[in-house]
Design an enzyme around this catalytic site. Structure first.
Site, short mmCIF file in Angstrom:
data_model
loop_
_atom_site.label_atom_id
_atom_site.label_comp_id
_atom_site.label_asym_id
_atom_site.label_seq_id
_atom_site.Cartn_x
_atom_site.Cartn_y
_atom_site.Cartn_z
N ASP A 23 26.34 -30.34 17.08
CA ASP A 23 26.19 -30.69 18.59
C ASP A 23 27.38 -29.91 19.57
O ASP A 23 27.72 -28.55 18.43
CB ASP A 23 26.91 -32.43 18.99
N LYS A 24 27.68 -29.73 20.09
CA LYS A 24 28.15 -28.45 21.06
C LYS A 24 29.85 -28.61 20.93
O LYS A 24 30.11 -27.83 20.76
CB LYS A 24 28.28 -28.45 23.06
#
Ligand code: URA
Length: 233
Positions: A104-105
């Site tokens: 994920d970011k």
């Protein structure tokens, strides 16, 4: 076949420009003959390349380890924001590279970048049994019941999770989770299913390959063949 300046830059012999200078100076030979043209096409795994007399071990495919920082996307360039590929220095960047599995970011830690689709497939297929180890910071302490639920394989909304191992650290809000799947927001959804939220997530290892502690967030380096094998041990 690859341009000799490109392949040497990729193997950390300098920037494309520096490698070009090296080639023009006569320091590079291919199969015993000096080359003067940086755009000469070679087969990196068959041709014998020497730089200042030293044999250069060149690879056709590239496998990189990155310490992914928070705030960048695990994607190829797509115009929607900074991606992990944007972080690569020119000597490591090459067309066709992609992240093998996404973080994920806001997730940090070990990310493999490669241009080898087969490797990515073998790493990611659940039947390969390649475990990923994450360290998660939680909003509330996890309990032994959570560890039991993870070990049984829990239902996280629509996501049916394979058994996973939850272990405790000295810090009640920091735990480690070993999973062999990588579905979208897998770890966050698993904790959500037991009433906890993940406030920070870091991937520490893939198989037996650990994140190199010498790599600062945002840095990457080539993986050795021995390190690559650790993924599948
Ligand atoms: N699980 C998550 O929830 N996020 C990641 O980035 C990786 C695993």
């Amino acid at each position: 076949m690859e341009r000799i300046d490109k392949i040497l830059a990729l193997h950390n012999y300098g920037s494309r420009k520096e490698v070009g200078g090296l080639i023009r100076s006569g320091a590079v030979t291919v199969n015993g003959a000096p080359v003067k043209k940086p755009d000469l096409k070679i087969d990196p795994e068959r041709d014998e390349v020497r730089v200042s007399g030293e044999r250069a071990v060149l690879r056709r495919r590239v496998v990189l380890m990155m310490h992914k920082p928070a705030g960048v996307l695990s994607a190829t360039r797509d115009g929607k924001g900074e991606t992990v590929l944007d972080l690569l220095p020119p000597e490591l960047y090459r067309r066709g590279l992609f992240p093998a599995g996404r973080l994920d970011k806001d997730t940090t830690g070990l990310l493999i970048l490669t241009d080898d689709g087969d490797l990515a497939h073998r790493m990611l297929a659940p039947k390969s049994h390649v475990y990923k180890l994450y360290e998660a910071r939680l909003d509330k302490p996890a309990s032994p019941e959570d560890a039991e639920a993870f070990a049984r394989g829990l239902q996280a909304g629509e996501l049916e999770c394979l058994p996973a191992e939850l272990t405790f650290t000295g810090d009640p809000l920091t735990v480690r989770v070993r999973v062999r799947e990588g579905k979208f927001h897998q770890v966050k959804r698993m904790f959500h299913a037991v009433g906890k939220e993940v406030t920070a997530l870091k991937r520490l290892s893939i198989g037996k390959l650990q994140l190199d502690p010498l790599l600062a967030p945002g840095e990457a380096r080539l993986l050795t063949a021995a390190e690559e094998a650790l993924i599948f041990e």
